[in-house]
Design an enzyme around this catalytic site. Structure first.
Site, PDB file in Angstrom:
ATOM      1  N   GLU A 133     -40.502 -17.972  -7.349  1.00 13.04           N
ATOM      2  CA  GLU A 133     -40.198 -17.041  -6.262  1.00 13.04           C
ATOM      3  C   GLU A 133     -40.057 -17.785  -4.938  1.00 13.04           C
ATOM      4  OE1 GLU A 133     -42.846 -13.692  -5.709  1.00 13.04           O
ATOM      5  OE2 GLU A 133     -42.987 -13.396  -7.878  1.00 13.04           O
ATOM      6  N   GLU A 160     -49.354 -15.130 -10.433  1.00 14.53           N
ATOM      7  CA  GLU A 160     -50.297 -15.143  -9.307  1.00 14.53           C
ATOM      8  C   GLU A 160     -51.664 -14.524  -9.612  1.00 14.53           C
ATOM      9  OE1 GLU A 160     -48.188 -13.304  -6.047  1.00 14.53           O
ATOM     10  OE2 GLU A 160     -46.951 -15.076  -5.781  1.00 14.53           O
ATOM     11  N   ARG A 209     -35.442 -13.982 -14.007  1.00 15.64           N
ATOM     12  CA  ARG A 209     -36.876 -13.841 -14.281  1.00 15.64           C
ATOM     13  C   ARG A 209     -37.267 -12.377 -14.110  1.00 15.64           C
ATOM     14  NH1 ARG A 209     -41.792 -14.661 -10.314  1.00 15.64           N
ATOM     15  NH2 ARG A 209     -43.503 -14.372 -11.796  1.00 15.64           N
ATOM     16  N   HIS A 240     -47.290  -9.180 -14.555  1.00 17.88           N
ATOM     17  CA  HIS A 240     -47.034  -9.149 -13.106  1.00 17.88           C
ATOM     18  C   HIS A 240     -47.778  -7.941 -12.542  1.00 17.88           C
ATOM     19  CE1 HIS A 240     -44.119 -10.774  -9.932  1.00 17.88           C
ATOM     20  NE2 HIS A 240     -44.891  -9.904  -9.300  1.00 17.88           N
ATOM     21  N   ASN A 294     -44.727 -19.993  -6.624  1.00 17.43           N
ATOM     22  CA  ASN A 294     -44.160 -19.002  -5.698  1.00 17.43           C
ATOM     23  C   ASN A 294     -44.447 -19.502  -4.283  1.00 17.43           C
ATOM     24  OD1 ASN A 294     -43.459 -17.494  -7.867  1.00 17.43           O
ATOM     25  ND2 ASN A 294     -44.889 -15.814  -7.506  1.00 17.43           N
TER      26      ASN A 294
END
Ligand SMILES: OC[C@@H]1[C@@H](O)[C@H](O)[C@@H](O)c2[nH]c(CCc3ccccc3)c[n+]21
Length: 446
Positions: free
Chosen positions: A352, A168, A79, A123, A293
């Site tokens: 994650e 996130e 990833r 990200h 995550n």
């Protein structure tokens, strides 16, 4: 260990994860535009020791070596995230072909080594030019994100069949716009609901576009925690409810039910002038998986001075990592069971999971027994989740390499591969060797 491999299904995707700004470096190379993290990390006082991502792990120049190392370790899923400002230096408009070429070559290198890519579109490294137009506070950014996603789908979609829109969005919203400890470094709670909405809207737009273009799988990655009350006192139970809304259902509910949790209005009231007709239907696009995550659970007590009206409680005897996060693998099982029963049988990928500990190089080796133990405990907890009916399809260790840990710079090491930042030498830690042995046993068994 061998018994553990039997507890995972044959096609379970074991992998490692990284992110563009944390490993690539080469921030002024091949036409890349500035990101908000370039600006933030170069702002004095924002990052520990004044660290920046200017060089990081120099992965932009060492990509082939790093992919080869993954292959040597028997890793078959990777990833990584794409740096939006490498593709659109100004965020939109003029494309940068050399930026696209890097990810094109990375994808080809991975496929040559029989490593399956899982690509994160965002990200956290927003093009600075878009921040100057308001960033995620500006609804237009959601549509620029859609156009960026379509460009990447078009370039890589013939070889990349697994996509994550956002990593996130909670962190971008809260750390970036309320706490100010992440880029763009704002402390404006009153914009938080709007920022979160625009991030989710951009997710929905990208998924909708992918359904017209691609035949692969697409999802979103959320940082989620099981929330336990510190006591059975009424106020701690209330703290648990509000903290759960603030950390978990704020994003789970719109994505899976097309609604925002009412509890959130108690802590982040808003006038919904930014929610347009149809937005929530768009956000609630059916997904192929949910990326989770997971690092640690949250145990909370009532504290009206905190935004979630809750403070974290760390028990005196519980083990913690060097981030100060509790080590509690059962929290992963509890979290996945909750997601499964509250939101239906959506396939889960742990995008994650990992731990930072102080690593010491001894005779060219790193005996990171604590990290190895952390990982093995979480694999066991994941197997428990699967045995209890949760459809978990993959697991990615954070992280493949030690890298730039945001506001903490290079002071925290999460890698299963050590990076000597002076020489850029990579040294596989004991945890990386253990992962490699585990993967070999898994593939031999299946
Ligand atoms: O902190 C370790 C990793 C980061 O390096 C990743 O980029 C990020 O996706 C990620 N998320 C989390 C959990 C939420 C969190 C984010 C940032 C800082 C502290 C906690 C931990 N991590």
């Amino acid at each position: 260990m061998t018994s553990l491999v039997k507890r995972f299904p044959r096609h379970f995707a074991w992998g490692v994860a990284t992110a563009s700004y944390q490993i690539e470096g080469a921030v002024n190379e091949d036409g890349r535009g500035a990101s908000i993290w370039d600006v933030f990390s170069h702002t004095p006082g924002k990052i520990l020791h004044g660290d920046t991502g200017d060089i990081a792990c120099d992965h932009y120049h060492r990509m082939r070596e790093d992919v080869n190392l993954m292959s040597q370790l028997g890793i078959s899923n990777y990833r990584f995230s794409i740096s939006w400002p490498r593709i659109f230096p100004m965020g939109y408009g003029q494309k940068n072909s050399r930026g696209l070429d890097f990810y094109d070559q990375l994808t080809d290198q991975l496929l040559q080594e029989n490593i399956e890519p899982l690509v994160t579109l965002y990200h956290w490294d927003l093009p600075q030019a878009l921040q100057e137009k308001g960033g995620w506070i500006n609804r237009d950014t959601a549509f620029y994100f859609r156009d960026y996603a379509v460009t990447v789908f078009d370039k890589l979609g013939d070889r990349v069949h697994n996509w994550i829109t956002h990593n996130e969005p909670w962190v971008t919203t809260v750390a970036g716009h309320i706490q100010g400890r992440h880029a763009p470094g704002l402390k404006q709670p009153n914009v938080a609901r709007k920022v979160a909405h625009h991030l989710l809207l951009s997710h929905g737009l990208a998924v909708e576009s992918y359904r017209d273009m691609g035949k692969g799988r697409i999802g979103i990655t959320l940082n989620l925690h099981p929330v336990y009350p510190a006591s059975s006192r009424e106020e701690d139970l209330t703290a648990q409810q509000l903290h759960d809304a603030f950390h978990n259902t704020w994003f789970l509910d719109p994505v899976f039910t097309g609604t925002y949790p009412e509890e959130l209005d108690e802590i982040l009231p808003f006038d919904n002038d930014f929610i347009a007709e149809g937005d929530l239907n768009l956000i609630q696009q059916p997904l192929d998986f949910l990326g989770v995550n997971y690092y640690a659970p949250h145990r909370v007590r009532w504290n009206p001075d905190e935004i979630s009206h809750a403070s974290l409680v760390i028990l005196p005897e519980e083990p913690i990592t060097s981030m100060g996060w509790p080590v509690d693998a059962k929290g992963l099982t509890d979290l996945l069971i909750r997601i499964h029963y509250d939101y239906g049988p959506i396939p889960i990928i742990i995008t994650e999971n990992g731990a930072a500990y102080e690593d010491v190089v001894e005779d060219g080796q790193i005996h990171d027994a604590l990290r190895q133990h952390y990982l093995e405990m979480h694999w066991d907890a994941l197997a428990n989740s699967i045995e209890q009916g949760v459809p978990v399809h993959g697991y990615y260790v954070w992280s493949f390499l030690d890298n730039f840990e945001w506001a903490l710079g290079y002071s925290k090491r999460f890698g299963i591969v050590y990076v000597d930042y002076l020489t850029q030498q990579r040294i596989v830690k004991d945890s990386g060797l253990a992962y490699s042995r585990f993967l070999r046993e898994f593939y031999e068994y299946h």
